[in-house]
Design a protein around this motif. Sequence first.
Motif, mmCIF file in Angstrom:
data_model
loop_
_atom_site.group_PDB
_atom_site.id
_atom_site.type_symbol
_atom_site.label_atom_id
_atom_site.label_comp_id
_atom_site.label_asym_id
_atom_site.label_seq_id
_atom_site.Cartn_x
_atom_site.Cartn_y
_atom_site.Cartn_z
ATOM 1 N N ASN A 342 54.353 4.421 11.122
ATOM 2 C CA ASN A 342 53.653 3.268 10.561
ATOM 3 C C ASN A 342 53.106 3.651 9.192
ATOM 4 O O ASN A 342 53.017 4.846 8.863
ATOM 5 C CB ASN A 342 52.525 2.820 11.493
ATOM 6 N N MET A 343 52.739 2.664 8.395
ATOM 7 C CA MET A 343 52.240 2.964 7.053
ATOM 8 C C MET A 343 51.307 1.860 6.580
ATOM 9 O O MET A 343 51.326 0.736 7.089
ATOM 10 C CB MET A 343 53.395 3.150 6.074
ATOM 11 N N ALA A 344 50.473 2.213 5.587
ATOM 12 C CA ALA A 344 49.503 1.259 5.037
ATOM 13 C C ALA A 344 49.196 1.645 3.600
ATOM 14 O O ALA A 344 49.253 2.825 3.226
ATOM 15 C CB ALA A 344 48.224 1.247 5.869
ATOM 16 N N LEU A 345 48.849 0.640 2.806
ATOM 17 C CA LEU A 345 48.598 0.848 1.381
ATOM 18 C C LEU A 345 47.112 1.079 1.133
ATOM 19 O O LEU A 345 46.264 0.326 1.611
ATOM 20 C CB LEU A 345 49.077 -0.371 0.597
ATOM 21 N N LEU A 346 46.795 2.131 0.386
ATOM 22 C CA LEU A 346 45.415 2.413 -0.020
ATOM 23 C C LEU A 346 45.054 1.592 -1.260
ATOM 24 O O LEU A 346 45.944 1.149 -1.998
ATOM 25 C CB LEU A 346 45.256 3.901 -0.325
ATOM 26 N N PRO A 347 43.748 1.393 -1.529
ATOM 27 C CA PRO A 347 43.344 0.655 -2.737
ATOM 28 C C PRO A 347 43.889 1.272 -4.018
ATOM 29 O O PRO A 347 44.124 0.576 -5.003
ATOM 30 C CB PRO A 347 41.810 0.733 -2.692
ATOM 31 N N SER A 348 44.108 2.580 -4.001
ATOM 32 C CA SER A 348 44.623 3.277 -5.185
ATOM 33 C C SER A 348 46.095 2.996 -5.443
ATOM 34 O O SER A 348 46.618 3.304 -6.515
ATOM 35 C CB SER A 348 44.435 4.787 -5.007
ATOM 36 N N GLY A 349 46.779 2.413 -4.451
ATOM 37 C CA GLY A 349 48.217 2.200 -4.564
ATOM 38 C C GLY A 349 49.024 3.275 -3.871
ATOM 39 O O GLY A 349 50.241 3.153 -3.712
ATOM 40 N N ASP A 350 48.352 4.357 -3.442
ATOM 41 C CA ASP A 350 49.029 5.394 -2.665
ATOM 42 C C ASP A 350 49.349 4.855 -1.273
ATOM 43 O O ASP A 350 48.677 3.949 -0.769
ATOM 44 C CB ASP A 350 48.151 6.639 -2.548
ATOM 45 N N LEU A 351 50.372 5.437 -0.653
ATOM 46 C CA LEU A 351 50.825 4.967 0.654
ATOM 47 C C LEU A 351 50.443 5.973 1.732
ATOM 48 O O LEU A 351 50.788 7.158 1.644
ATOM 49 C CB LEU A 351 52.343 4.774 0.637
ATOM 50 N N LEU A 352 49.691 5.492 2.740
ATOM 51 C CA LEU A 352 49.353 6.337 3.888
ATOM 52 C C LEU A 352 50.481 6.263 4.901
ATOM 53 O O LEU A 352 50.944 5.172 5.245
ATOM 54 C CB LEU A 352 48.053 5.859 4.542
ATOM 55 N N LEU A 353 50.900 7.414 5.406
ATOM 56 C CA LEU A 353 52.019 7.475 6.339
ATOM 57 C C LEU A 353 51.592 8.122 7.646
ATOM 58 O O LEU A 353 50.991 9.202 7.647
ATOM 59 C CB LEU A 353 53.170 8.288 5.737
ATOM 60 N N SER A 354 51.896 7.455 8.754
ATOM 61 C CA SER A 354 51.724 8.064 10.070
ATOM 62 C C SER A 354 53.071 8.627 10.490
ATOM 63 O O SER A 354 54.046 7.890 10.652
ATOM 64 C CB SER A 354 51.246 7.033 11.090
ATOM 65 N N THR A 355 53.121 9.946 10.660
ATOM 66 C CA THR A 355 54.369 10.621 11.027
ATOM 67 C C THR A 355 54.266 11.265 12.407
ATOM 68 O O THR A 355 54.990 12.207 12.709
ATOM 69 C CB THR A 355 54.720 11.688 9.970
ATOM 70 N N LYS A 356 53.332 10.751 13.218
ATOM 71 C CA LYS A 356 53.098 11.265 14.574
ATOM 72 C C LYS A 356 52.737 12.749 14.542
ATOM 73 O O LYS A 356 53.206 13.543 15.350
ATOM 74 C CB LYS A 356 54.303 10.990 15.477
ATOM 75 N N GLU A 357 51.897 13.083 13.553
ATOM 76 C CA GLU A 357 51.306 14.417 13.462
ATOM 77 C C GLU A 357 49.792 14.253 13.447
ATOM 78 O O GLU A 357 49.280 13.141 13.444
ATOM 79 C CB GLU A 357 51.799 15.122 12.198
ATOM 80 N N SER A 358 49.057 15.354 13.405
ATOM 81 C CA SER A 358 47.593 15.267 13.465
ATOM 82 C C SER A 358 46.987 14.689 12.198
ATOM 83 O O SER A 358 45.940 14.048 12.243
ATOM 84 C CB SER A 358 46.995 16.655 13.741
#
Length: 571
Positions: A342-358
Amino acid sequence: MALSKSFQKGQVPLACQLCEESNEIKWKCIQCDFLLCTKCQRLHEKVKSTDQHTIIDIKDIASHQKQTTDKLDFSNIPCGIHAGQTCCLYCKSCEVVVCPLCITTVHDKHKMIELAKGYELTMKTIKMCNSEIDKKLVQTVKVLSEIGIFKSSEDSKYEIEKQKIMSREKDLKNEVEKHTNKLLKELDQKKEILMKSVNDAEIRSEKIKTDLDFRKKNLSNALIYNNANQVFSIHSEEKTSRNQSVEHVETTFKKLPKFVPGKQVVEDFYLGSLVEIDENKNQFEFEVIKQYKTKLPLVENLVWCGDAQMWISHLKSHKLQKMQLTNESLKKMHSFKIDVYNMALLPSGDLLLSTKESNLKILSCTTSKVEPSKYSVNPLITLAVHVTSDHKILVSAKENQSKHYPVNGPRKVIMMNIDGRIENVYHTNNKGKQIFTVPRRITTDNDNNIYVIDIHDEDWDGRILALVKTNGVRWIYSGNPDINKEHTFKPKDLVVTKSDNIIVTDQSNHMIHIINTSGQCIHYLNTKDQLGVHFPTSLDIDNTGILYIGCYTYNSEPDEAKIYTVQVSGF
């Protein structure tokens, strides 16, 4: 041929007269005169109003009818009109039993039948009435259920709106307190500046006064004493003093400002107001603007990032792509080989990525590098990720094992601030029972209420959970009975509109559900039939109200999953 058709028609099995679905008729309710399947027979026995009914095996119908007829005694039925008279016939015209006097006085030319036949007709009428009442009872129970759901929904809505008003009151109090402190600070500063000026003037004036007092004393002494030398000396000093300039002391000061109170009445503009909304009048409209082909079998995640650009991903293909939408097609701007859940956009424009890691990973919008972030759920691993309007990071997490089932550890939704500090954890209800099975997707509304897709079995059956901000569950949506009666609710993604309506994709059913913040389905749409959109999966919506739908392909089709841009209105 006619005989063949007639024979075929005669062979059509009867359906259960309660559910009207099953053809396996094994029972009969004597009072209702209903033929029942085994499932409905069990259900019929549990209904309170029918707990005295006699239900027999259909094999025993003939013997039961014979036993019933044999037991009936028609020889001693007293007339209700003529005392001492016994009824001997049944008036079919009036549908009553009659005695000889009744026949001669009232029913002379009416149609008469035997009491046994009259009994059969009466029983048939009673059974018909009983059946009608049963149907009305079912309808009434349904109405009561709908009323109960409505009451529960409105109770929930009341609490939500009440909390909004109280929250607004708190915000206004905070703003008033903040403004009060600002005014007091400003007043303190002005007073400090003023007092410094006044004190400086006072000190200078005291110094001038001391000097004048000294000169006055010397001059007075010169007038008293007849000493020529002293007089000339004092005169010389006074002359010198007169030639020295004396600094003028300014006694006009800028006064402290006056406090002018604002309006005493808090207007609706500041606090807000109650607005009647008729949800039944909402006209929900969807119109496909354009469709695009990708080179993925499934657009599993879709994040709109502005300027006609979006991020898409597919976990099993190990692909993350940034795409540019043009008038003709999708243009690939960047591509990464990475497993994105899954993924989501930060206010900075960077992309947060969930890669099923901690740790969540972060893809920099400036360097295009993927690096570990400060957002950690260790020792768990991340699933869904969402960034709220007030810049909180919501991450769902599970124990570190490859399979989702069975559940062998905690399943949580964790709230962090932008610095990565954990502020809240959602995982149990008020009874201490674990809330989630597989929290697959997360979103929030304009008041930052949290909504989670929770998948509870390997068949992808799921539900929507609305969380209480402190902890626990506010309501659960498990699908609409009108569309999820035969095919269970399998939610894949969800997004919230500006009007705080929740759009949910139900992929395998080609459906979109629209839910309000009270958990009611206020609209649904068959995307396959009404929009030509098959297997809607991922969702996002931009600030102009354009909905983006990422889809899945049929197994027989090439890997060209589509993305649709859809204009939505009414919510």
